[in-house]
Structure formats: C-alpha cells, structure tokens
Design an enzyme around this catalytic site. Structure first.
Site, PDB file in Angstrom:
ATOM      1  CB  ALA A 250      47.038  38.185  55.272  1.00 29.64           C
ATOM      2  CB  ALA A 251      42.036  35.406  53.525  1.00 27.71           C
ATOM      3  N   GLY A 252      44.174  35.454  51.242  1.00 29.40           N
ATOM      4  CA  GLY A 252      44.728  34.934  49.986  1.00 29.40           C
ATOM      5  C   GLY A 252      46.200  34.558  50.143  1.00 29.40           C
ATOM      6  CG  ASP A 253      48.935  37.554  51.142  1.00 29.74           C
ATOM      7  OD1 ASP A 253      48.934  37.538  49.900  1.00 29.74           O
ATOM      8  OD2 ASP A 253      48.848  38.601  51.809  1.00 29.74           O
TER       9      ASP A 253
END
Ligand code: RIB
Length: 304
Positions: A250-253
C-alpha cells in the site's frame, strides 16, 4: 472541499509474514498472519480521506463477511461508500500476500466480486463521476470499465491520476491520451513500454514513449529514492523520506492518494509530490495495507 472519485478493487488481504517466501515445492510456517482490509482501490479511497481529502468510492464487494471488513474499514474514515456495488453469490476479492523480512511482498489476487464493477456499472455512475473534480484509478478492475471511466472523466474535463497497477501489457493506446498524471513504478513502466527502467536515464526514455501517446505527465515512483516527474518541460527527481521498511504493501496506494489530495487542496505539483512521498514513507514502516496508512497529522509531523 473538492471531490475525488476513486474507482478500484476491494479485497481482504491474507497476509503471511515470513523470512523468505517459499521456493517451488517448499512448505513453510509463517512468523505471523493477519486478515486485513486491502485492495488498491479501497486502499486509495481510505488514504484519500485519511490524508484530508473528500472521497467517493466506486467498487464492488460480495454480500459476505469479507465485504463487511473492507467496506467497514473504508467507511470508518468518512469515505462515501453508498455507491459501492454489493454482489449476490460472489465472494469479495481476496489477496494472498507474502511479506518477507526486508518488507518486500508478493501478491496473488482472486478478484471475485470486483469483476462485477464492469462498464455497465461505470455507466450507471456517470453523474457521480461528473460531479467530482478529480478521478483516481488503477488497473485492478476490468479494463473496459476502466477505459469507460476515463472516457467519462476526460469528456467532463476532470483531472485524472491513473496508477497503472498491477503491471499490465495490453493497454490500448487510446487510453493514454489526456491522462493528466500516469504514476507507474519502475516495474509497471517496464511492462507498459517493454523497455528497461533500471536507471534514471532509462526511466526517462521509457516515460517519453508514453508522453508521445498523449499522457501529460509521468510521475514514476522509484521506491525509497522517491519519485520522478517527467513531462514536456524535462525531468525532475523528488527524493523520498528516510524510512526503515517493514512492509511496503500500500505504499504506492498511499503515494497516489497523497498526491491527489495535495492537488485537490490546490498545492503546487512539487508540494503535492513531497506530501505524497512523506505519506508513503510512513506506510512502509507499518504492517498491512489500510492499517499502515497514516493520518494527515502524522504526515504533517514529518513535513515539519
Ligand atoms: O496495493 C496493495 C494491494 O494490492 C493489496 O492491499 C492487495 O489487496 C492488492 O490489491
């Protein structure tokens, strides 16, 4: 406050923490296990609201316990989930996630009910898309449905952030024209262009291929090094914030959500990227998808 529509997948993540993912034919016990709300769309919607934005979420879940887990989590932040489709006789999407000790992950998704968020569903939500100011989506749902969403958003003059994740190869060229910000990581950029993306120079060359197809800005995330903005004015690198990664899920999210929240508040692009980098640097220090996404206050502390 400006409105952000997020269209994307809703999953429950079955997260196995291990020293190392199993090899072919190998059986392993994990170090710890968690069942957590996830899905790129749900994570982005959750993050938009938690970072201070105003989000309407479009997605599909089954009428089951997993659907309650993921929608309950997204709704708890204040996201408008009233238009999420509840599908009979289909399981909510699920993801099996292996997280290794260095924080890197491997993910397998069973889309389940997510597949029902199709073109007809998007058409039925046209007025909602048109009522928003910003549109954020990924490639986790049906490509025809995503193309329809983008078409409606383009015609209505919305600012579009397209996060081309997970990595795909079969993107129609027509989809790129008019996208305001395309936000791949290096792997996704490589898949989209079939070009190497190991160095900043290679990333720039690959990005130019997509600019030539009509994307206005490429905002490429480059892991802990931050992000690169590539457009007709040139290329600029925006360094990431230092962090000790525990789980990069979820870093990209979080980055995408932070960026669109920044834009929706009227931040300059550079400032919105810095805000997005700061938010993502917190996410990687915590386990899980939605449970790892920081609040606005936590990001403000880092930015000071
Ligand atoms: O981006 C992370 C997400 O990808 C996970 O939450 C998982 O559900 C997959 O969709």
């Amino acid at each position: 406050m400006k409105k952000v529509v997020v269209f994307g997948g809703s999953n429950v993540d079955f997260v196995f923490n291990l020293d190392k993912a199993p090899e072919k034919g190998e059986t392993l016990n994990c170090n710890s296990f968690n069942k957590l709300p996830g899905g790129k769309g749900a994570n982005q919607a959750f993050a938009v609201q938690k970072l201070g934005g105003n989000c309407i979420f479009l997605s599909a879940v089954g009428r089951d316990e997993l659907g309650d887990i993921v929608l309950g989590s997204v709704k708890s932040t204040g996201v408008d989930v009233d238009n999420v489709l509840k599908v009979e006789n289909e399981s909510t999407g699920m993801a099996i996630i292996y997280v290794e000790s260095d924080g890197d992950n491997r993910i397998v998704v069973n889309p389940g009910a997510n597949l029902k968020a199709d073109k007809a569903y998007v058409d039925s939500k046209k007025n909602i898309i048109e009522s928003a100011d910003y549109v954020l989506t990924q490639f986790e749902l049906d490509m025809d449905a995503t193309a329809e969403l983008l078409e409606i958003a383009k015609k209505a003059g919305k600012t579009i952030v397209l996060n081309p994740a997970p990595a795909v190869t079969d993107v129609p060229d027509s989809l790129y024209a008019g996208i305001d910000y395309l936000t791949p990581n290096e792997t996704e950029l490589k898949k989209l262009t079939d070009l190497n993306t190991d160095t900043e120079e290679e990333i720039e060359e690959a990005a130019k291929v997509l600019l030539a197809k009509g994307v206005k800005n490429l905002l490429v995330t480059i892991g802990s090094k931050g992000a690169m903005l590539i457009n007709e004015n040139g290329t600029k690198v925006y360094p990431g914030f230092k962090a000790d990664p525990v789980d990069t899920t979820a870093a990209g999210d979080t980055f995408n959500a932070g960026f669109i929240v920044g834009l929706s508040e009227g931040m300059e692009v550079e400032e919105a990227i810095r805000f997005a980098n700061a938010a993502a640097s917190i996410t990687v220090t915590r386990k899980g998808a939605q449970p790892s996404i920081p609040s606005r206050e936590e990001v403000n502390v880092i930015l000071k």
